[in-house]
Design a protein around this motif. Structure first.
Motif, PDB file in Angstrom:
ATOM      1  N   TYR A  25       0.833  -1.203   0.000  1.00 13.47           N
ATOM      2  CA  TYR A  25       0.000   0.000   0.000  1.00 13.47           C
ATOM      3  C   TYR A  25       0.874   1.263   0.000  1.00 13.47           C
ATOM      4  O   TYR A  25       0.612   2.216  -0.760  1.00 13.47           O
ATOM      5  N   TYR A  49      -8.007  -3.401   4.229  1.00 13.39           N
ATOM      6  CA  TYR A  49      -7.588  -3.215   2.846  1.00 13.39           C
ATOM      7  C   TYR A  49      -8.685  -3.730   1.918  1.00 13.39           C
ATOM      8  O   TYR A  49      -9.311  -4.762   2.193  1.00 13.39           O
ATOM      9  N   HIS A  66      -7.332   0.349  -1.852  1.00 18.62           N
ATOM     10  CA  HIS A  66      -7.750   1.346  -0.870  1.00 18.62           C
ATOM     11  C   HIS A  66      -7.530   0.791   0.537  1.00 18.62           C
ATOM     12  O   HIS A  66      -7.574  -0.421   0.761  1.00 18.62           O
ATOM     13  N   ARG A  67      -7.299   1.704   1.479  1.00 18.19           N
ATOM     14  CA  ARG A  67      -7.146   1.303   2.883  1.00 18.19           C
ATOM     15  C   ARG A  67      -8.021   2.179   3.767  1.00 18.19           C
ATOM     16  O   ARG A  67      -8.007   3.408   3.647  1.00 18.19           O
ATOM     17  N   TYR A  72     -15.432   4.315  -1.656  1.00 18.82           N
ATOM     18  CA  TYR A  72     -14.225   4.715  -2.372  1.00 18.82           C
ATOM     19  C   TYR A  72     -14.283   4.283  -3.838  1.00 18.82           C
ATOM     20  O   TYR A  72     -13.662   4.904  -4.704  1.00 18.82           O
TER      21      TYR A  72
END
Length: 965
Positions: free
Chosen positions: A506, A639, A651-652, A697
């Motif tokens: 990431y 995650y 995305h996190r 997201y």
């Protein structure tokens, strides 16, 4: 429990049999695997009573009998034998000072010239064995090893490999090396040799109690804690049945059993079971201390130490420091053999997150201990690890890397050398020891922490480099490791390493966005979090799927030789004939894998052939307009990796506290809905927030997508995503106005990409063969009145001979297994039970009153070609959720057995709703719609039919039925 009882009975029977025969002239003392010097040719009446008592382990009687013989007129040879046996007896009773007196008397006797070389060698062997054991007891490991090895060589020459004395010698060497070496491989080797003798010679098994303790040590080192506990219990049962109760040995076994229980507790996800295990461990430690606290043995330090460490884990500062004070008082008059107060203080502070104090005390102990001739591998490993971790926590990264280097080379020929990082990442170094992936995983953590503090991209690249190697080594380890050990490593190591790797990937993706190689790794590690999903059940429940131990050992040995030759080749040390040897070894390794592939195909598929595809390959598997999203939790982070429309997006969510609380509240509501308008408003808001956290997201990327495959993790396994509510400009007060995800997307689920990739290719034939099973119309308790309504729905859309119905006495487990292989669709309208605490306790009942149960793990012995299984039963999609392994449900068991699609329930469905959903579902199937689309259409049709009904539009009624690919 059955294993323990059977083992105990067998041991008791064997011992009783031995004691009975010791009193007769037909004594088994004179079997070839037991005979020694006086009995080479015939029974020697002079020693018969004394030897019978000695081998019955009635040491007090044996002592009296041998001392009586000293009053007889004995030859020099006979005197030597008597003194050797008296020394052996008192060593067995831990009377080391008395044993030493007899050894000194023996040394004064000159051997007679007329004695044969054979007889002389046997007495020399006993002498070396006794001197070696005495040196071991008095903590002189170099001297002990020298004499025990001399004894072993002599015993092998005089008696051969399968003799009791040879086995005892191997055992002593194994235990010695456990206590005082940095080379654990030698412990494994010695104990394996001893164990093989005891296995090959059943008449010797009664003498194997110390070997059982040695095998427990090996199990602890290999993380096989269940096996180790069993060895401890066998050893304890044997020790308690002996006429002489060896309190020191019993205390060692209790303390070792406590270690096993403590380790099992640390890997136990269920808090109640963990507390029970810790309580049992504490009880073992207390008993061990109590048994020997008034004795003169220095091992009392060991038992106090183990008890204190247990209290460190419990963070019981009062008990920890009170008992450290007891040890420090002992050390005023005793050498510090096991006490190690500085180490214990370091352990306490480490486990209570006071890393500055932990580093201080551990460093102080390390300076003293690293040159100690009595040091051992387990403790040195702990020192290196805790110093590495503590220095990482306080930001001293170079110090952390120094101790990591020390840990990687510990017990290897390179231990005292200055090895660079580049060298450590070559096979000759990282394959020098088993399970180096543990330490390399820690290296990844250090480099990541260093990057987060100093923001140097080189540290991030170093982190990725070592984590790639960790991944490779972890899966190589599966080939040669014990099943329980791999599962332990999965919990202790893999569940940390792969989420850590996601952290690194990431950060790299943030620093260098949209790098395809980085996104490939994101998918790889997301899937690796679930990598053992198929492994546990397949190997544990179906032992025919496993490979022989000899084959696993061959792979390990050949690989080791190949790596050594490759290293030499890199440094221009390889000769021409070595190159030929390398080719031969590589061919042998390839042949091993080919044999496994042919003879053990399921093992090969699950444990060896585990390729994880690239993002590009994932895209080729997905249907048009389909996306897949992988979720992976790591501590406080979540995650999410979406692959859709030819692209991947990573995305996190940095804080999952609110998310987890919302999931729990929403799932609880769906399981037991509350008919309250105000509370419903709150639930709608929670569903919208969940949609935002989990999918918000990706809103833009999901436009144009019709199908979404969810690969959940941990708590998300119990959440029906189709019940998430998309945001609205207006406040939504009723479910009738909610924009459920179900209205826009066809949602399906799979436990892992590996399962989906294996199952997704199947399609239903135009005229599928269907098997349905239910109890029929009966007055028995548990009768399902609406089950027959489901049968009538099937009859409406599918005619004979397509449809086979088994009811009443034909509805049985045996009939299921007799019939399943010929059907494309199986519909089971039965009672089921799912246990969220025990992964093995998920079952479906074929008979009323509920009985004739089929457990999920039983399915793993069968290979299904069925396209669709419909589990019309309660809670068949839930079960125990294991970190890194997913949810153990009945639906998962069918998937793992080859079923392409499974329809299952997250909670108990309303009968009316179920019949409505199944009506549309089977109507769509009869039109050759794929199962995933048929179920999603059924839900949408139900919502449309009840769009004005505030009750029926509630997802608690329609969202519990899910489809898994």
């Amino acid at each position: 429990m059955r294993i323990h009882i059977v083992g105990f009975i067998a041991l008791m029977a064997s011992l009783t049999h031995f004691l009975i025969f010791c009193e007769s002239k037909e004594s088994p003392l004179f079997l070839p695997e037991i005979i020694d010097y006086p009995h080479q040719l015939h029974i020697n009446a002079l020693f018969e009573k004394a030897d019978a008592a000695k081998y019955a382990q009635d040491y007090k009687k044996a002592d009296a009998e041998f001392n009586r013989l000293l009053n007889e007129k004995l030859s020099t040879a006979d005197s030597q034998y008597v003194f050797n046996q008296l020394a052996f007896i008192h060593l067995a009773m831990n009377n080391d000072a008395v044993a030493e007196q007899y050894i000194r008397k023996l040394e004064k006797i000159s051997p007679l010239s007329e004695r044969s070389v054979l007889d002389s060698l046997s007495e020399q062997a006993d002498y070396h064995y006794n001197i070696g054991t005495l040196a071991y007891h008095t903590f002189k490991p170099a001297m002990a090893k020298q004499h025990l090895q001399a004894a072993l060589a002599a015993y092998q020459k005089v008696y051969g490999e399968q003799h009791l004395k040879t086995a005892l010698c191997w055992t002593q060497l194994g235990l010695l090396n456990w206590d005082f070496t940095t080379k654990l491989d030698s412990v494994f080797w010695y104990m394996e040799k001893a164990d093989n003798i005891f296995k090959n010679q059943p008449s010797l098994k009664k003498f194997s109690q110390e070997a059982e303790l040695g095998l427990a040590c090996v199990s602890l080192a290999k993380r096989s804690h269940e096996t180790g506990q069993l060895h401890c219990e066998i050893a304890l049962n044997m020790a308690y049945q002996k006429r002489f109760k060896d309190s020191v040995f019993i205390a060692r076994c209790l303390s070792m059993k406590g270690n096993m229980l403590k380790k099992k507790a640390q890997g136990e996800g269920d808090s109640a079971k963990r507390d029970i295990l810790l309580f049992e461990a504490d009880s073992c430690y207390r008993k061990a201390v109590e048994i020997v606290k008034n004795s003169s043995t220095l091992r009392v330090q060991e038992f106090y130490r183990d008890y204190i460490i247990s209290k460190c884990w419990e963070k019981d500062s009062s008990e920890v420091f009170k008992n450290i004070a007891v040890l420090e008082k002992m050390l005023l008059t005793q050498p510090d053999i096991f006490a190690q107060p500085e180490r214990l203080k370091g352990k306490y502070y480490f486990l209570t997150d006071n890393f500055s104090q932990a580093a201080y005390w551990y460093a102080k102990f390390w300076e003293r201990y690293r040159t100690d001739t009595l040091k051992n591998a387990i403790l040195m490993g702990e020192l290196n690890y805790c110093l590495m971790e503590a220095y990482t926590k306080i930001g001293k990264y170079d110090d952390a890397l120094y101790f990591l280097n020390k840990d990687l080379t510990l017990g290897t020929p390179y231990e005292s050398k200055n090895i660079s990082w580049e060298q450590l990442l070559t096979p000759v170094f990282y394959k020098e020891k088993l399970y180096q992936f543990v330490t390399f995983g820690e290296a990844g953590k250090i480099f990541l922490s260093k990057y987060q503090a100093q923001h140097r991209i080189s540290d991030l690249n170093n982190a990725l480099k070592v984590l790639k190697l960790t991944d490779e080594l972890l899966f190589e380890g599966i080939l040669t490791a014990d099943e329980e050990a791999i599962l332990t490593y999965q919990k202790e190591v893999a569940n940390e390493i792969y989420p850590l790797a996601l952290d690194v990937v990431y950060e790299l993706n943030m620093a260098q966005p949209n790098n395809s190689a980085t996104l490939d790794l994101a998918f790889r590690y997301s899937e690796r979090v679930k990598a053992f999903l198929l492994y546990r059940d397949l190997v544990q429940e179906n032992t025919q799927s496993n490979i022989p131990l000899s084959m696993a050992d061959s792979i390990k040995n050949i690989t080791s030789k190949i790596n050594r030759l490759r290293w030499d080749n890199q440094h221009n040390k390889l000769k021409m004939n070595d190159l030929e040897t390398l080719k031969v070894l590589q061919q042998q390794l390839d042949n091993c894998y080919e044999v496994i592939k042919q003879q053990y195909p399921r093992y090969f598929k699950i444990k060896i052939a585990q390729p994880i595809p690239t993002i590009k390959e994932v895209m080729t598997t997905l249907r048009p307009h389909q996306g897949v999203i992988q979720y992976s939790f790591h501590k406080e982070k979540l995650y999410a990796l979406l692959v859709v429309n030819g692209q991947a997006f990573f995305h996190r969510l940095d804080s999952t506290k609110r998310l987890i609380a919302n999931v729990q509240e929403y799932v609880n509501y769906l399981y037991r809905p509350i008919n309250n308008a105000d509370y419903n408003k709150k639930i709608i808001q929670i569903a919208q927030q969940l949609n935002d956290d989990l999918l918000g997201y990706f809103t833009r990327q999901l436009k144009g997508t019709t199908d979404l495959l969810i690969i959940p993790d941990k708590t998300l396994n119990n959440l029906p995503f189709e019940a998430l509510i998309e945001p609205s400009k207006e406040i939504v007060n009723s479910f009738t106005h909610a924009a459920f995800l179900q209205k826009r997307l066809n949602v399906t689920y799979t436990p892992s990409w590996k399962i989906y990739e294996n199952n997704h290719t199947g399609t239903l034939p135009l005229t599928p063969q269907i098997l349905t099973m239910t109890y029929g119309e009966t007055t028995d308790e548990g009768y399902l009145p609406n089950a027959m309504a489901e049968i009538n729905i099937l009859k409406l859309y599918f005619k004979d001979p397509q449809l086979k119905i088994l009811t009443n006495s034909d509805c049985s487990k045996s009939h299921f297994f007799d019939n399943f292989s010929t059907f494309d669709i199986i519909h089971l309208a039965l009672h089921a039970y799912s246990n969220v605490s025990d992964r093995r306790d998920n079952k479906i009942y074929f008979t009323l009153p509920i009985s004739d149960e089929m457990y999920g793990f039983e399915l793993l012995n069968h290979s299904f070609k069925t396209q669709l299984v419909v589990l019309s039963a309660c809670e068949t999609a839930i079960g125990k959720t294991e970190t890194g392994e997913g949810t153990y449900s009945l639906s998962r068991a069918f998937l793992q057995s080859g079923v392409k699609n499974v329809v299952a329930s997250l909670w108990k469905l309303d009968d009316y709703v179920a019949s409505q959903l199944f009506d549309t579902f089977y109507a769509e199937l009869s039109k050759n719609q794929p199962p995933y689309l048929a179920l999603n259409k059924a839900k949408r049709h139900f919502l449309e039919q009840n769009r004005q009904d505030a009750v029926m539009s509630n997802p608690a009624y329609w969202a519990g039925l899910m489809i898994l690919d």
